[in-house]
Design a protein around this motif. Structure first.
Motif, PDB file in Angstrom:
ATOM      1  N   UNK A 611       0.836  -1.199   0.000  1.00 51.08           N
ATOM      2  CA  UNK A 611       0.000   0.000   0.000  1.00 51.08           C
ATOM      3  C   UNK A 611       0.865   1.242   0.000  1.00 51.08           C
ATOM      4  N   UNK A 612       0.286   2.315  -0.523  1.00 51.80           N
ATOM      5  CA  UNK A 612       0.874   3.653  -0.458  1.00 51.80           C
ATOM      6  C   UNK A 612      -0.154   4.547   0.221  1.00 51.80           C
ATOM      7  N   UNK A 613       0.233   5.170   1.333  1.00 49.25           N
ATOM      8  CA  UNK A 613      -0.680   6.033   2.081  1.00 49.25           C
ATOM      9  C   UNK A 613      -0.055   7.404   2.271  1.00 49.25           C
ATOM     10  N   UNK A 614      -0.795   8.432   1.916  1.00 50.64           N
ATOM     11  CA  UNK A 614      -0.375   9.809   2.155  1.00 50.64           C
ATOM     12  C   UNK A 614      -1.395  10.455   3.077  1.00 50.64           C
ATOM     13  N   UNK A 615      -0.940  10.953   4.225  1.00 53.48           N
ATOM     14  CA  UNK A 615      -1.851  11.607   5.172  1.00 53.48           C
ATOM     15  C   UNK A 615      -1.333  13.005   5.476  1.00 53.48           C
ATOM     16  N   UNK A 616      -2.234  13.871   5.911  1.00 57.51           N
ATOM     17  CA  UNK A 616      -1.834  15.247   6.219  1.00 57.51           C
ATOM     18  C   UNK A 616      -2.816  15.867   7.214  1.00 57.51           C
ATOM     19  N   UNK A 617      -2.277  16.549   8.227  1.00 54.56           N
ATOM     20  CA  UNK A 617      -3.064  17.375   9.140  1.00 54.56           C
ATOM     21  C   UNK A 617      -3.270  18.735   8.482  1.00 54.56           C
ATOM     22  N   UNK A 618      -4.515  19.221   8.478  1.00 52.07           N
ATOM     23  CA  UNK A 618      -4.828  20.477   7.791  1.00 52.07           C
ATOM     24  C   UNK A 618      -5.506  21.435   8.775  1.00 52.07           C
ATOM     25  N   UNK A 619      -4.677  22.152   9.523  1.00 51.93           N
ATOM     26  CA  UNK A 619      -5.179  23.130  10.492  1.00 51.93           C
ATOM     27  C   UNK A 619      -4.062  24.140  10.739  1.00 51.93           C
ATOM     28  N   UNK A 620      -4.155  25.318  10.125  1.00 59.10           N
ATOM     29  CA  UNK A 620      -3.080  26.306  10.192  1.00 59.10           C
ATOM     30  C   UNK A 620      -2.890  26.903  11.579  1.00 59.10           C
ATOM     31  N   UNK A 621      -3.889  26.766  12.440  1.00 61.41           N
ATOM     32  CA  UNK A 621      -3.785  27.362  13.770  1.00 61.41           C
ATOM     33  C   UNK A 621      -3.391  26.356  14.861  1.00 61.41           C
ATOM     34  N   UNK A 622      -3.192  25.119  14.491  1.00 58.61           N
ATOM     35  CA  UNK A 622      -2.935  24.085  15.485  1.00 58.61           C
ATOM     36  C   UNK A 622      -1.439  24.030  15.826  1.00 58.61           C
ATOM     37  N   UNK A 623      -1.135  24.205  17.110  1.00 57.83           N
ATOM     38  CA  UNK A 623       0.251  24.144  17.579  1.00 57.83           C
ATOM     39  C   UNK A 623       0.340  23.172  18.753  1.00 57.83           C
ATOM     40  N   UNK A 624       1.533  22.569  18.923  1.00 55.02           N
ATOM     41  CA  UNK A 624       1.778  21.677  20.053  1.00 55.02           C
ATOM     42  C   UNK A 624       3.133  22.020  20.652  1.00 55.02           C
ATOM     43  N   UNK A 625       3.341  21.598  21.895  1.00 56.70           N
ATOM     44  CA  UNK A 625       4.635  21.794  22.547  1.00 56.70           C
ATOM     45  C   UNK A 625       5.666  20.862  21.920  1.00 56.70           C
ATOM     46  N   UNK A 626       6.881  21.360  21.786  1.00 60.83           N
ATOM     47  CA  UNK A 626       7.964  20.556  21.247  1.00 60.83           C
ATOM     48  C   UNK A 626       8.644  19.737  22.330  1.00 60.83           C
ATOM     49  N   UNK A 627       9.543  18.871  21.919  1.00 62.77           N
ATOM     50  CA  UNK A 627      10.236  17.982  22.843  1.00 62.77           C
ATOM     51  C   UNK A 627      11.285  18.740  23.656  1.00 62.77           C
ATOM     52  N   UNK A 628      11.723  18.113  24.743  1.00 66.37           N
ATOM     53  CA  UNK A 628      12.678  18.753  25.638  1.00 66.37           C
ATOM     54  C   UNK A 628      14.101  18.718  25.102  1.00 66.37           C
ATOM     55  N   UNK A 629      14.467  17.643  24.365  1.00 65.02           N
ATOM     56  CA  UNK A 629      15.871  17.482  23.978  1.00 65.02           C
ATOM     57  C   UNK A 629      16.073  17.156  22.504  1.00 65.02           C
ATOM     58  N   UNK A 630      14.986  17.069  21.705  1.00 65.39           N
ATOM     59  CA  UNK A 630      15.156  16.668  20.309  1.00 65.39           C
ATOM     60  C   UNK A 630      15.224  17.894  19.398  1.00 65.39           C
ATOM     61  N   UNK A 631      15.417  17.634  18.089  1.00 65.33           N
ATOM     62  CA  UNK A 631      15.551  18.688  17.087  1.00 65.33           C
ATOM     63  C   UNK A 631      14.273  18.768  16.276  1.00 65.33           C
ATOM     64  N   UNK A 632      13.387  19.720  16.618  1.00 65.69           N
ATOM     65  CA  UNK A 632      12.113  19.869  15.921  1.00 65.69           C
ATOM     66  C   UNK A 632      12.353  20.581  14.590  1.00 65.69           C
ATOM     67  N   UNK A 633      11.707  20.091  13.533  1.00 65.96           N
ATOM     68  CA  UNK A 633      11.887  20.679  12.200  1.00 65.96           C
ATOM     69  C   UNK A 633      10.672  21.473  11.738  1.00 65.96           C
TER      70      UNK A 633
END
Length: 759
Positions: A611-633
């Motif tokens: 299978x090939x699956x492409x998914x996407x979140x579509x909400x320009x105002x949605x934000x979440x907290x980032x991790x404590x020690x990782x490299x968020x892109x």
């Protein structure tokens, strides 16, 4: 130090084009027989004639039908393919990647599997989490996520129904259904016994005996007992409460009693139970190299460094009664189900020993210690379905009925302190949840012409859910109160058409809707009580199903697109140490699935699926907290430490999934048989969390199995040697985000042997 309660592993998927119309989907599907094919159901189907495939019968529409005639994407696992996976003592996660678009993961180990179909699932680790993939065991929905881990044994097979199932299965099925059916009692005496032994002292005992009582009554008792020795050593240089880990004893039994098979009145009674005693998931601190998603150079899968206790206990019981009355032209069904489960899972969440404020510590930096447990008790689930279906011949058939659901339970949240208090309990809060639901549904099939059939269905569902928390000795954020109630009603349904373009080849198109009921998140030390409205899904699908070359090959393929509104997402961890229930305005998925079974010669059977699956979140105002020690892109939000996730793939949603099985048979003159069976799965990279980061991205994973066997005595006896994960590929396949680069890994390579006897 105040600690966050219980962890989870969280994961993801991929981008998107625009919505295809049904016409374009059907046009693409019509071209598929002329294109190269790779992939169908992963069953090593036995044939009544050498080199020919048997018909696959499914119950996706609540009645037995040829899978080629059902207008939806269905994949099955049966027979040798299922037995091969089960022989090594694995749990339900073994099914992950074995059929198109299916992924299964868990941050609880053998309990609480989380299912994803077409990239659509729920990473929530709380004991009251709902999932958009429903699990149906012997016609009874297993709603609570702990119930979903019941082992597979003495099974007719597994059916995976992709896409919304909003008519006949109802709420909490917008992504699909995973359906298990046990072997039913027969009218003749017989049975089987299977014993497997392998690496790490793993034993797998399975068997069943079928006993006819008289002309009207038949019975069947089935058992499975799985054991593994503790094979991971805790080498923390401080006081340890658990020295050896990763062992388990997992035992299950099922007893069935059947009356009146084939008569105007029949009754099937089912009683089942499970008991699990073993290790919870092992969290390992700082096993990911910063700036990469590689394991650290000195990683040793057989070692951990924990100062907290690790244990997992689970017991469940259930019963059902399926009564059927046959009248002239129709049947009536009454299906009553009861399930009860009690669980307790305790783990050292920080994955290490000590803390920065209480050295020594390790491995690496442990900012603060966290040791928690979750417990489920006083659980009861009651279900009742009344359904009528037509049996008269003719172009029209129908079914309809009523469904009732009630569930209530208590969830206990514990905290412990192994740094200063020797592992003593330091906190306990209890949350009670009640859930009632009822539905009315109906479905109609009509043959407009011999080669053109239509299906349509509707379901009305009403849900009500109440949650309340007793904080006990835990300080919680009660700014939004300690209790809440949500309710709602929804109409879902589907419309499908099947066109027989030639003998053995059908084209189909389907539009379907589904929804997941509203959810409530209890108040905690870091977050107030919150709730989320129901999420809804609309799916468009078209495909082809065909038998080729005089039943020497079978192919199915489909393309699909779906849109989810108000998708419930769980954001965990980050520098804020939070657990939040979010709703994305919209998310989408689309892709392609294909399966192929083919006899390349009379003795060589190939099964491929992908299978090939492409998914996407579509909400320009949605934000979440980032991790404590990782490299968020992801792009940073306006509040420090937050990130926009618009455009990100859904968690735990690999873009590519593929499975290949090959079986070569070498018949002997005396009727015995030597065989070689190999199976391989591949899934592409996955996101563990809602945000994208370098470290918390799971690497692509390829795993293979090999089985060599000998069958004799007219097929009554089988002896086989096997290996799982034969390349010994080990990667991080989940993480804990709130403290450091803590993760957990997949199973290592195992070897074993199995003997099976039929009688």
């Amino acid at each position: 130090m105040t600690t966050r309660h219980h962890p989870a592993a969280h994961h993801a998927a991929q981008p998107h084009p625009s919505r295809p119309s049904l016409l374009s989907l059907a046009a693409l599907a019509a071209l598929l027989p002329a294109t190269p094919v790779w992939a169908q159901d992963a069953t090593a189907a036995t044939a009544t004639e050498a080199g020919k495939l048997t018909t696959i019968t499914v119950t996706a529409e609540r009645r037995e039908e040829n899978a080629l005639e059902v207008p939806m994407a269905i994949t099955t696992l049966r027979g040798e393919a299922l037995d091969t996976l089960n022989a090594s003592g694995e749990d339900l996660r073994m099914l992950s990647g074995r059929v198109p678009s299916l992924n299964i993961e868990s941050s609880f180990g053998r309990a609480f599997p989380r299912f994803y179909i077409r990239g659509y699932g729920n990473t929530d680790f709380r004991l009251n989490a709902s999932q958009p993939v429903s699990l149906i065991l012997d016609d009874i929905v297993q709603e609570n996520p702990i119930l979903k881990g019941f082992p597979i044994f003495d099974s007719e097979g597994v059916e995976v129904l992709a896409g919304p199932q909003g008519t006949l299965f109802g709420r909490n099925t917008p992504a699909g259904v995973v359906k298990f059916d046990s072997v039913k009692p027969q009218k003749t005496f017989g049975g089987y016994a299977s014993l497997g032994y392998g690496s790490y002292g793993t034993t797998n005992l399975e068997g069943a005996v079928n006993v006819p009582i008289d002309a009207q009554w038949q019975s069947r008792i089935s058992v499975q007992s799985q054991h593994r020795d503790n094979w991971v050593t805790n080498e923390a240089p401080v006081t340890q409460q658990t020295h050896k880990l990763e062992g388990y004893d997992d035992n299950a039994v099922r007893a069935q009693l059947l009356y009146g098979a084939g008569t105007d009145f029949s009754a099937l009674f089912n009683v089942h139970a499970r008991n699990l005693d073993g290790s919870a998931r092992l969290f390992r601190a700082n096993i990911i190299q910063p700036g990469t998603n590689d394991l650290v150079d000195d990683f040793d899968i057989k070692k951990v460094y924990l100062d907290g206790k690790n244990e997992q206990k689970l017991s469940s019981t259930g019963a059902s009664a399926h009564l059927t009355w046959a009248f002239s032209g129709y049947k009536l069904h009454s299906i009553t189900g009861f399930e009860k489960v009690h669980s307790y899972s305790r783990g050292d969440v920080d994955g290490g020993y000590g803390a920065s404020y209480a050295p020594s510590m390790g491995p690496g930096t442990i900012p603060f210690s966290s040791e928690t447990a979750d417990g489920l008790r006083a659980h009861q689930q009651w279900t009742q379905e009344l359904r009528a279906e037509s049996t008269a011949a003719g172009p029209l058939s129908w079914q309809g009925g009523l469904y009732f659901f009630h569930e209530k339970y208590d969830m206990d949240a514990y905290s412990y302190d192994s740094v200063f208090a020797g592992g003593a309990q330091t906190g306990l809060s209890t949350t009670t949840q009640s859930n009632n639901s009822w539905a009315a549904f109906g479905s109609v099939n009509y043959a407009i012409a011999p080669d053109l059939k239509l299906r349509a269905g509707l379901r009305y569902t009403h849900d009500w859910k109440k949650l309340s928390t007793d904080p006990g000795d835990v300080a919680v954020d009660d700014s939004a109160g300690l209790s809440g109630t949500v309710s709602g009603s929804k109409v879902t349904g589907d419309l499908a058409a099947t066109w027989s373009v030639s003998k053995g080849t059908n084209l189909y198109a389907r539009v379907a809707t589904g929804y997941r009921g509203a959810s409530i998140l209890p108040a905690s030390a870091f977050n107030p009580l919150s709730d989320a409205a129901p999420e809804t899904n609309t799916s468009y699908e078209a495909g082809v199903k065909s038998e080729l070359f005089d039943r020497r090959a079978r192919i199915t393929a489909d393309v699909f697109h779906y849109d989810v509104k108000n998708q419930q997402l769980t954001a965990v961890g980050g520098a804020s140490n939070s657990t939040l229930l979010l709703s994305a305005k919209k998310s989408m998925g689309q892709g392609f699935e294909m399966t192929l079974d083919a006899y390349l010669s009379d003795n060589l059977l190939l099964n491929l699926n992908g299978s090939v699956n492409t998914t996407k979140i579509k909400d320009k105002n949605l934000v979440v907290a980032g991790c404590a020690m990782c490299t968020v892109t992801d792009p940073a939000g306006t509040v420090a430490g937050t990130y926009h996730i618009d455009g990100n793939p859904l968690p735990q949603a690999p873009k590519y999934v593929a499975n290949a099985n090959l079986r070569y048979s070498l018949p002997m003159a005396d009727g015995s048989e030597f065989y070689l069976y190999t199976d391989w799965t591949y899934r592409s990279k996955i996101n563990f969390f809602l945000y994208e980061s370098v470290e918390f991205t799971g690497k692509p994973l390829t795993q293979g199995g090999l089985r060599l066997g000998y069958i004799w005595g007219d097929g009554k006896y089988e002896l086989a040697a096997f290996s799982r994960n034969i390349t010994n590929k080990v990667v991080v396949n989940g993480a804990i985000d709130f403290n450091n680069l803590t993760g957990f890994v997949n199973e290592p390579r195992t070897f074993g042997a199995q003997f099976k006897a039929m009688f």
